[in-house]
Each structure stands twice: as C-alpha cells, then as structure tokens.
Motif scaffolding. Structure first.
Motif, short mmCIF file in Angstrom:
data_model
loop_
_atom_site.label_atom_id
_atom_site.label_comp_id
_atom_site.label_asym_id
_atom_site.label_seq_id
_atom_site.Cartn_x
_atom_site.Cartn_y
_atom_site.Cartn_z
N ASP A 142 2.63 4.79 13.45
CA ASP A 142 2.49 4.72 11.99
C ASP A 142 1.76 3.43 11.63
O ASP A 142 2.37 2.38 11.42
CB ASP A 142 3.86 4.77 11.33
CG ASP A 142 3.79 4.97 9.83
OD1 ASP A 142 2.69 4.82 9.27
OD2 ASP A 142 4.83 5.26 9.21
N THR B 192 0.85 -1.19 0.00
CA THR B 192 0.00 0.00 0.00
C THR B 192 0.89 1.24 0.00
O THR B 192 2.12 1.16 -0.09
CB THR B 192 -0.93 0.02 1.23
OG1 THR B 192 -0.13 0.18 2.41
CG2 THR B 192 -1.73 -1.26 1.31
N SER B 193 0.24 2.41 0.11
CA SER B 193 0.97 3.68 0.18
C SER B 193 0.52 4.42 1.43
O SER B 193 -0.51 4.09 2.05
CB SER B 193 0.68 4.53 -1.05
OG SER B 193 1.07 3.87 -2.24
N THR B 194 1.29 5.42 1.82
CA THR B 194 0.93 6.22 2.99
C THR B 194 1.19 7.70 2.72
O THR B 194 2.11 8.06 1.98
CB THR B 194 1.71 5.77 4.24
OG1 THR B 194 1.30 6.58 5.36
CG2 THR B 194 3.22 5.92 4.05
N THR C 216 -3.02 4.94 3.00
CA THR C 216 -3.34 5.12 4.42
C THR C 216 -3.04 6.54 4.85
O THR C 216 -2.00 7.11 4.48
CB THR C 216 -2.53 4.15 5.28
OG1 THR C 216 -2.81 2.80 4.87
CG2 THR C 216 -2.86 4.30 6.76
N THR C 217 -3.93 7.10 5.64
CA THR C 217 -3.70 8.38 6.32
C THR C 217 -3.63 8.08 7.81
O THR C 217 -4.54 7.45 8.37
CB THR C 217 -4.84 9.37 6.05
OG1 THR C 217 -4.98 9.54 4.65
CG2 THR C 217 -4.55 10.71 6.70
N GLY C 218 -2.57 8.52 8.48
CA GLY C 218 -2.35 8.18 9.88
C GLY C 218 -3.28 8.90 10.84
O GLY C 218 -4.06 9.78 10.45
N PHE D 136 -8.00 4.15 5.65
CA PHE D 136 -7.45 3.34 4.56
C PHE D 136 -8.42 3.44 3.39
O PHE D 136 -9.60 3.09 3.51
CB PHE D 136 -7.29 1.88 5.00
CG PHE D 136 -6.75 0.98 3.92
CD1 PHE D 136 -5.45 1.14 3.45
CD2 PHE D 136 -7.54 -0.02 3.37
CE1 PHE D 136 -4.94 0.31 2.46
CE2 PHE D 136 -7.04 -0.86 2.38
CZ PHE D 136 -5.74 -0.69 1.92
N ALA E 145 0.44 2.47 9.01
CA ALA E 145 0.65 1.95 7.65
C ALA E 145 1.75 0.90 7.62
O ALA E 145 1.83 0.10 6.67
CB ALA E 145 1.01 3.10 6.70
N GLN E 146 2.61 0.87 8.64
CA GLN E 146 3.74 -0.05 8.65
C GLN E 146 3.32 -1.44 9.14
O GLN E 146 2.44 -1.56 10.01
CB GLN E 146 4.86 0.50 9.53
CG GLN E 146 5.38 1.85 9.10
CD GLN E 146 6.02 1.82 7.72
OE1 GLN E 146 6.49 0.78 7.27
NE2 GLN E 146 6.03 2.97 7.05
#
Length: 714
Positions: free
Chosen positions: A623, A458-460, A553-555, A664, A625-626
C-alpha cells in the motif's frame, strides 16, 4: 396511461408519462426508454377483447424479454382455451415468436387447428412448421401461399428461387403505400423489403422506388433498412452489405427469437448507417433495443472484453460487436434505460441515487473551493510511490514521430509532451476540457467514489488492511479468508454535471469519478476522439474518463490492454515497473470489499462492508499510499526496480500491456484532475516480428480479466 411513481424526498417522478413533473424525469436522464419490436405484442394490441391471460402476459413482456419473463408469460398464455381460430392464432404466434425460449412440446394439435383456419393463422402454422423442422419445406411454403399475401411468403418464394416473390407482395405494398400517404400506421419493413426485392430483380421498379421512399418516413428499423437500400442503389454503400442485411432480416422473420441474428443485423445496420450520417441515430436506437429483446446477450456484451473486437456471425454462432464503439455505447445505453430502476445491494435504485445527488448538489454553496488546489497547498506524493530501485530505461520523453519506433514496437513506456491534441478532435487539452465533456453529456450517469483519507493528508482508492484487523473492526468471522483485505471506497451514481459541481463546490468531501466510459456519454462524445498516427497498429478497445477533486493515490495494479493516458487537467505522477516485477510487488489473493454508503449535505458516511464473499488477485498488497509499510513487504519492495513519470495537462503517457503502475493524482485550479485513457488491443500483424511474443498476441487472455467488471453498474 398507468403511472409508475418513484418517490424521492422533495421530488416525484412519473415514469413513461409526457406530463412528468420536474426537470429530472427518466427521459431527461436516460433518454426515451426503448420499445420492444415484438410481433406478438403488436398482434395483441391490434385486437380488442383479448382474454385476461393474454393481457397479463403482454404486461409481463413489455419489459426486457428475459428467460424468466418469457416463461412467466407462457404460463399465462397456455391457460387460454383453444376455442376458435383467433385463440389458436394468439397461442400460435406466441409459440412462434419465442420458439427457442420455450420447452419443446408436441404442437400437432395446435398446428392442426390453425390449418383449419384461413389468412394469417396459416402463416402462423407455416412458421411453427419451419421452426420445428429448421428448413423451408414445400408444405410450409404451401401454407404461406394459402394465407393472405405476406412478407414471409415473398421471402420464402425468393429464397426458393421463385420469380413470383415480388408479384406476390405487390398488392400488400400498394396497400401499405396508401396507408403511408394517408398518414396512418404502415408496415415500413414490408415496404423496405419489397423495394429492395423490386430493385434487385427489376420487377415493378417504379413501385419499388415509391416503397423505399415511403418506408424511410417511418421510425423503426424498416425505415433504416430502406435508407441503406436506397444508398446502395446510388452507389453510396456496397451492395454486398445491403445483401447481408436483407438476408439477416429474412432469417430473423423466420427465427424471431434468435438473438444472434438480431445482434448481427444490428451491428451491420450501424456499419451502414455510419456511411450516411443522417441514419446513424436510428441505427443506435435499434441497437438499444437489444437490451429489451436479448437482455442476457446485451449484458454479456456490456462488459469490456474480446467480444467488443470480434465480428458477430449468426451462422457461426459468434457473439461480438466488430470493433464498433458506437455499438458498445448503444447497448450500454439500452441497458441503463431498460434497467434504471434495478435495485442495488442497499435497496436503492441507480435512478434514486442520481436524483438524490442532484438535489444535494443544487444545495451546495455557489462559490468554488479551487484556491486549495494551488500547488503550495497540495500534499506531497506518498514516499513509497517511487520504486526504491531504478530501472535503466527511465521514462524518456519522445516526439510523436518517434513513438512507434522507440516505444510501441519495444513495449516500453514513454511520455509525449503536449500530445493530447493528437487524440482529441477540435482542440487541445486545457481547463476547457471540462466544458467539452460537460457540454456533450451533462446528464450522463457516472459512478463516483469517495476515497479514504490517509495520515499524510492525501487520499487513497485502495486501502489495504490485514484481514484479522478488518474482521475485528467489522465484528465478522470469515473462515479461510486471505491474509489481506482490499477496501475499495464507497460509491454513488450522479450526473456528470453533478460530479463536476461536487468536485468544485463541496467544501470538504473529495470525490473520484471511476472510469466513465466515453461510450456511456454517447456518440457525440465518441466523436471527440480521432484516429491518429500514435495508434497505428492498434485497435481501440475502450476510451474512459477519470476525474479527481483532490490528491489521491491508486495502488499498484496492471492492465491487459495497451494504454495511452492523456492528462487533460491537473497532474499525475505514475510509478511504472516491468511485468516481471510482479513477485516483488507481492500480488496475492485478497478479500475485496467496499462499504455501504449514505450521502448527505456534509458528504459521504460509510456503513458496513459489503461483498464479504468476493476475492480478487489483481492488486499488489504493498500500500504505497501509507507513510509506513510492514517490514516483510518493505523488504520485498526494496528489491523492485522501476521508474516514475510526471504528467502535466496536455501530456500523454504510454503504459505498455501488463506493466505495473501506481498513480498519484493532483488537481489544478479548476479543482479537478481529468484524464482520458485509451485502451488498445495490439494488432499482431502490424508490428515487428520481434514484438509478437508480447501478451497482446493472445488477446483473449489479456482482455478476459476485464469481462464483467462494468456490468454491475447497471
């Protein structure tokens, strides 16, 4: 006409020339650049053979009237030798027009020389006297009476209770009427004001009617005022509104450098114009000029904050827009048009970026890559998106009729299935939503980010890294830097149509459109939003569009306003935690950076990190997204309790003020995930007393966090 040429590989543009080459002229991207309504500039332009210093000053003032530009122009004007009435009038008009912006000096010699002249020079002398004293003194009125008949004389007489105001202006009104009948330039403001005075006093009623009709044939603010005055005479507008407009226009004529009067007049003109739809575009154009006449105030108003909801008042010294989103749109449009060539940190202009992106988009393959957006091809949500602990509230689905009682009054999140149509005019949420906005504003400038890839595919948008690792990678040393660094993605400005085309046609590069304000797409876009029962008791602060082309993803973060999030295309999974979970989410100050970015056919290339001095506190350092988290952060996060809400196209999620959320997003077979979020300010009086302890009872504190975030885009 003098040309300002902007060079772009393969393209060229001549700014301000009707014969500009290419489709992407400044006008096609931003619309006509607003022109200043400046009495001194008109005075200089109307008189040939002006001193070179006056011409240089006029050139400086054709752009936005900043404090720096006014001072620079004054340094030219003050070198002009006062060797006659015309030179004294030239200097005197400048001092009067920019009185509040210039250092206070002794003007007795200038005033004395002006008094020895006749005609409009005496009007200047009266203006300087009124500016100096702040009152309409008998001496100033006497000077105005000795000058040729003028609008200021009539207004001064009217304000002093003199019944001769209309009679004093009638000869000039007849002259201007004749000019309008001959198709020549005429003073529409004078005709509008004369028409209003004549109508309310009953003097010269036939001439007053003719004046109002003729004034409406103009193209400036006077034409708009005449239209509103006429509407008031027909009973279509409250007389009190037109009376306020009249008084503000009068005060602005005697205090032409007052930005507060100009702002309040602009907002009231828009308020009146909304009642007579044909005049609304003229009101918006007048508001756009605020970026030219009062750029500092316009910039302050361009960033979301409490001032958007506050009614402006020149008398009380209050800056605001009175909840008029169309005013927000006009001011931000004016800023973009006035400053489109302003350089950013990399030495590029926004306009250059837009042109470059358009050229790259045109070269993309015509076929779409939307097959990759099939559900089977999309990555799974990151494992740490869902809060480890479960909040007992869950994420209930409620009917629209129950929303206010079950969710809004309690300040608790909930999902309204297939309710997006309640927020939008003329349609329901579907793949056609892309077409809706694209049709309305294809050339609107939006800001696009290029998310970071993470190991799970995915991307963040929020890459968090220990600052020590960041400094080593960037080969920099930052004394006293916080332990964590937030790396925002690099960004680029594009047209909306190019952002959507890039999302659908670029074979590898994912994009994310950051908070494109609907106001920036124009009044027609704002008209797509409709009042609805869901928002009863709320004041709309700002609607925005968000667009993702891939799984991103946005945190964790929180927002001050209440939020209705409508998913229009694609899907979202939103993790939500109560405000009191902030400590477990480990909010702390971070180093807040983003890279320089270059863009070519292959996509985005990241350069060195910028904004190394910037710090922020609005994000969690967990984070999600990790695929793995440091033990210290994981132990803290495991204590947190929350919920996840799933949204499909057409659904609406209510995110209460200050609730923490991470998101997400995944696209659908249009290669896009398009969302509309509506930020609201809660009207305290409208909800149950038990709810008044929530943060919206203090709107200033909840909204100040947004001030200034968006102004840098200009």
């Amino acid at each position: 006409m003098r040309l300002a040429v902007l060079a772009v590989p393969g393209l060229w543009l001549a700014r301000g020339d009707s014969e500009s080459c290419g489709e992407l002229s400044v006008e096609s991207l931003f619309g006509a650049i607003p022109q200043r309504e400046d009495e001194w500039l008109r005075w200089v332009a109307a008189r040939p053979n002006q001193p070179a210093a006056a011409l240089r000053a006029a050139e400086v003032l054709r752009g936005p009237a900043t404090e720096q530009s006014v001072q620079e122009a004054w340094r030219e004007v003050e070198t002009i030798q006062l060797d006659g009435c015309e030179s004294a009038e030239l200097v005197g008009w400048f001092r009067f027009r920019y009185f509040q912006w210039l250092p206070k000096t002794n003007l007795s010699a200038l005033e004395q020389q002006l008094r020895q002249c006749s005609g409009s020079a005496l009007e200047v002398a009266a203006g300087l006297l009124l500016s100096r004293d702040g009152t309409q003194t008998p001496e100033a009125l006497k000077l105005l009476a000795e000058a040729s008949p003028s609008l200021r004389l009539a207004l001064a007489l009217h304000s002093s209770g003199e019944k001769s105001a209309v009679a004093s202006l009638a000869p000039r009104a007849k002259q201007e009427l004749k000019l309008s009948e001959e198709g020549r330039d005429f003073d529409e403001l004078l005709l509008a004001t004369f028409g209003f005075l004549g109508a309310v006093t009953g003097h010269e009623p036939r001439l007053a009617t003719q004046a109002l009709q003729a004034a409406q044939r103009g193209a400036g603010s006077g034409a708009l005022e005449a239209a509103l005055y006429s509407a008031s005479m027909r009973g279509a507008l409250p007389f009190q509104l037109c009376q306020q407009i009249f008084h503000l226009q009068r005060d602005l004529l005697f205090q032409p450098s007052s930005c507060l009067h100009r702002l309040e007049l602009s907002v009231l003109l828009l308020k009146g114009a909304k009642a007579i739809q044909a005049a609304a575009p003229a009101a918006e154009r007048f508001l756009e000029t605020l970026a030219m006449e009062c750029p500092k105030m316009a910039t302050e108003l361009s960033g979301m904050g409490q001032a958007w909801l506050t009614a402006p008042s020149a008398q009380r010294g209050v800056v605001g827009l009175g909840g008029e989103l169309h005013a927000v749109a006009a001011i931000r449009a004016g800023i973009r048009k006035a400053n489109y060539a302003a350089r950013n940190v990399s030495g590029r202009s926004v306009h250059w970026e837009v042109l470059h992106a358009a050229r790259l988009t045109a070269a993309l393959p015509p076929s779409t890559r939307c097959a990759k957006a099939a559900a089977s091809a999309l990555p799974l949500p990151p494992p740490w998106l869902a809060p480890p602990g479960k909040d007992a509230w869950g994420c209930p689905e409620v009917a629209a009729a129950e929303f206010r009682k079950r969710c809004l009054s309690r300040g608790k999140p909930c999902v309204l299935r297939q309710a997006a149509h309640l927020l939008l005019a003329n349609g329901t949420a579907s793949a056609s939503e892309l077409g809706r906005w694209l049709h309305l504003a294809p050339n609107a400038t939006v800001k696009v980010s290029f998310p970071y890839k993470v190991p799970n595919g995915t991307s963040t948008l929020n890459l968090l890294q220990p600052t020590a690792e960041f400094m080593a990678a960037e080969n920099v040393t930052l004394d006293g830097a916080p332990p964590w660094t937030l790396k925002r993605p690099g960004s680029w400005h594009m047209r909306l149509q190019d952002a959507i085309a890039w999302a659908q046609r670029h074979p590898t590069q994912e994009i994310y459109m950051n908070q494109a304000m609907v106001a920036d797409l124009g009044s027609a876009a704002l008209a797509q939003l409709q009042s609805n029962a869901l928002a009863e008791g709320l004041e709309l602060l700002q609607p925005s569009l968000w667009l993702a082309s891939g799984a991103v993803t946005t945190g964790y973060h929180s927002d001050g306003p209440e939020n209705l999030l409508a998913q229009l295309t694609g899907a979202k999974k939103v993790a939500l935690l109560r405000p009191q979970e902030a400590q477990r989410l480990r909010y702390q100050e971070v180093l807040d950076v983003e890279p320089l970015l270059s863009l070519d056919e292959s996509g985005a290339t990241l350069g060195a990190a910028q904004h190394l001095e910037r710090r922020s506190t609005g994000h969690s350092v967990i984070d999600v997204a990790q695929p793995a988290l440091p033990k210290e952060l994981l132990d803290s996060y495991k204590e947190a309790k929350g919920m996840t809400c799933d949204l499909q196209a057409g659904d609406v999620l209510y995110i209460p003020s200050r609730w923490h959320h991470a998101v997400f997003t995944t696209p659908d077979d249009s290669c896009t995930a398009l969302s509309l979020n509506l930020w609201y300010h809660r009207k305290v009086q409208a909800l149950a007393s038990g709810d008044r302890t929530r943060n919206s009872a203090q709107p200033g504190s909840s909204l100040r966090a947004f001030g200034g975030i968006l102004t840098s885009e200009f």
